[in-house]
Design an enzyme around this catalytic site. Structure first.
Site, PDB file in Angstrom:
ATOM      1  N   SER A 267      -2.621   1.870   6.036  1.00 34.05           N
ATOM      2  CA  SER A 267      -3.764   1.850   5.134  1.00 34.05           C
ATOM      3  C   SER A 267      -5.060   1.965   5.940  1.00 34.05           C
ATOM      4  O   SER A 267      -5.277   2.971   6.606  1.00 34.05           O
ATOM      5  CB  SER A 267      -3.716   0.588   4.266  1.00 34.05           C
ATOM      6  OG  SER A 267      -4.532   0.710   3.133  1.00 34.05           O
ATOM      7  N   ASP A 381       2.450   5.586  -4.391  1.00 33.93           N
ATOM      8  CA  ASP A 381       1.301   4.797  -3.933  1.00 33.93           C
ATOM      9  C   ASP A 381       0.098   5.130  -4.811  1.00 33.93           C
ATOM     10  O   ASP A 381      -0.355   6.270  -4.848  1.00 33.93           O
ATOM     11  CB  ASP A 381       1.025   5.141  -2.464  1.00 33.93           C
ATOM     12  CG  ASP A 381      -0.039   4.255  -1.828  1.00 33.93           C
ATOM     13  OD1 ASP A 381      -0.777   3.565  -2.570  1.00 33.93           O
ATOM     14  OD2 ASP A 381      -0.123   4.268  -0.591  1.00 33.93           O
ATOM     15  N   HIS A 412       2.861   1.697  -1.773  1.00 33.28           N
ATOM     16  CA  HIS A 412       1.907   1.535  -0.673  1.00 33.28           C
ATOM     17  C   HIS A 412       2.492   0.741   0.496  1.00 33.28           C
ATOM     18  O   HIS A 412       2.060   0.903   1.627  1.00 33.28           O
ATOM     19  CB  HIS A 412       0.650   0.838  -1.199  1.00 33.28           C
ATOM     20  CG  HIS A 412      -0.498   0.855  -0.245  1.00 33.28           C
ATOM     21  ND1 HIS A 412      -1.121   2.016   0.151  1.00 33.28           N
ATOM     22  CD2 HIS A 412      -1.147  -0.154   0.407  1.00 33.28           C
ATOM     23  CE1 HIS A 412      -2.104   1.731   0.992  1.00 33.28           C
ATOM     24  NE2 HIS A 412      -2.130   0.422   1.163  1.00 33.28           N
TER      25      HIS A 412
END
Length: 448
Positions: A267, A381, A412
């Site tokens: 991320s 995601d 995710h």
């Protein structure tokens, strides 16, 4: 705590639910000066959706960063995502760096959150947080660190971050992966609800002959004190600087091949992986992006909030989305004559942080890298989407050093799910998919 640290209001979208967090000029206070009744009053206003009453009890900086409508609609939004509240624990207090915190835990059908507040000396609230209830501390055991794990410390000036090196069985010098967290004050496992994706990766890669270093993030260990001052609240202070020191640490370890060091960013950590690679230079052998955003944080933030609104059964307060949209529109005018100084910046983050994000172009940085890159993306995601993956592919498709792969069933956290993705998935126990771990291992082991 550092009294210059900025107030923070945030929709913590990485964790998949609305999380209120602001620390506005938290000064040291005398713990005996109890404000328990004031904390209880704030909590009751929060339950009833009385945003005006909450704002009236905030200090000036806090009031400038959050609207009554945002506060008023928060409890309803939490119930939409976590289900009905089923229980409430007793009030407790804790003294942290001479600041007295008041908190109680709220149990919902699909999770538990902690309501936490603190006050200035004049009685006005400077802090209001809703965070996941931390797991109970395990009883200390002599074998709490497993046989194939080694306790270390990542040091960066005065900051010391507890770390764990997970080693394969046997001897020799191993390639190593340094794990870089997403947004938020993460521990070394990147714990989200019952899930520990970094622990999963460490175990899976070690089983395939690759050592792994993971460490507690600076904002997890030091809180508001992680930033020396508001003007030094940047992406580098939050993440990059410590990641570079972690890379340099593992290169000195006797179990590690110093020319076989890789970074795996998730991320925000994936977004910053090109920056970390630039800083490390020849100290780094390759990088892996896990759900790295190619677009700006503010664009993703608004997209996420709109998505969560679209899947809500009863719908959020539309004004919350509109307020955030206005904040982001104004943010894009930062340092221009049309910028409105009176409109709060998104997430309550200070100007210095948004400037550091604005001045960083992750796609451009990745284009300039010559070391091997692996870019992985979960197709389910909703936080960093296939739109970002497509941008990476378009920009880097002609570079022979870059590989891409996406996974239809993964979210995710690179864990499997079905149906329309939603925040509730993060509250169910899962593990990082074996295919992902194998693909990362194959990539690392194939780099000469």
């Amino acid at each position: 705590m550092n009294s210059t640290h900025s107030l923070r209001f945030s929709y913590v979208c990485f964790c998949g639910f609305l999380c209120l967090w602001f620390n506005a000029s938290m000064h040291a206070q005398t713990p005996v000066a109890s404000k328990m009744k004031d904390a209880q009053a704030l909590y009751e206003f929060f339950l009833r959706g009385e945003g005006d009453s909450i704002c009236a009890r905030l200090n000036d900086r806090a009031r400038a960063m959050i609207s009554p409508s945002q506060l008023g609609g928060l409890y309803r939004a939490l119930e939409q995502q976590f289900g009905k509240q089923t229980a409430t624990d007793d009030w407790q207090t804790a003294e942290v760096q001479q600041v007295l915190l008041y908190f109680r835990d709220m149990r919902f059908e699909r999770g538990a959150l902690r309501f936490l507040t603190a006050f200035d000396a004049d009685g006005r609230a400077n802090t209001l947080r809703l965070v996941p209830v931390p797991p109970a501390a395990p009883v200390a055991k002599k074998d709490s660190v497993r046989q194939n794990e080694k306790s270390l410390t990542v040091r960066n000036g005065k900051f010391e971050l507890p770390a764990i090196l997970t080693l394969p069985e046997g001897g020799g010098k191993y390639p190593v992966a340094v794990l870089i967290h997403g947004s938020g004050p993460h521990d070394r496992d990147e714990t989200i609800g019952p899930n520990k994706p970094f622990r999963d990766l460490a175990d899976g890669l070690a089983a395939r002959g690759i050592a792994v270093l993971r460490y507690d993030k600076r904002t997890k260990v030091y809180g508001a004190s992680a930033f020396p001052s508001e003007n030094e609240t940047t992406i580098d202070v939050e993440t990059t600087d410590d990641a570079v020191q972690a890379v340099r640490l593992v290169r000195t370890l006797p179990e590690i091949a110093p020319d076989r060091v890789f970074v795996i960013g998730h991320s925000l950590g994936a977004m910053l992986a090109p920056r970390i690679a630039e800083r490390c230079g020849e100290e780094l052998r390759g990088v892996v992006f896990l759900a790295g955003n190619a677009r700006s944080i503010e664009d993703l933030l608004l997209e996420q909030v709109r998505y969560l609104d679209s899947i809500s059964v009863s719908g959020r307060d539309k004004n919350q989305v509109e307020v955030l949209a206005r904040q982001i529109e104004n943010l894009k005018k930062l340092d221009t004559e049309s910028f409105d100084e009176h409109t709060p910046l998104p997430l309550g983050l200070p100007r210095s942080y948004w400037i550091s994000l604005r001045d960083y172009r992750q796609v451009d940085s990745a284009e300039g890298l010559r070391l091997p890159i692996l870019i992985l993306q979960g197709e389910r995601d909703y936080q960093v989407t296939m739109r970002d993956f497509a941008i990476w592919q378009s920009a880097l498709k002609k570079k022979s050093n870059v590989r891409f792969k996406s996974y239809p069933a993964l979210n995710h956290l690179f864990m499997k799910g079905t149906g329309k993705p939603a925040p509730e998935e993060y509250m169910r126990r899962g593990t990082v998919d074996e295919e992902v771990t194998s693909d990362i291992a194959d990539f690392i082991l194939s780099v000469p």
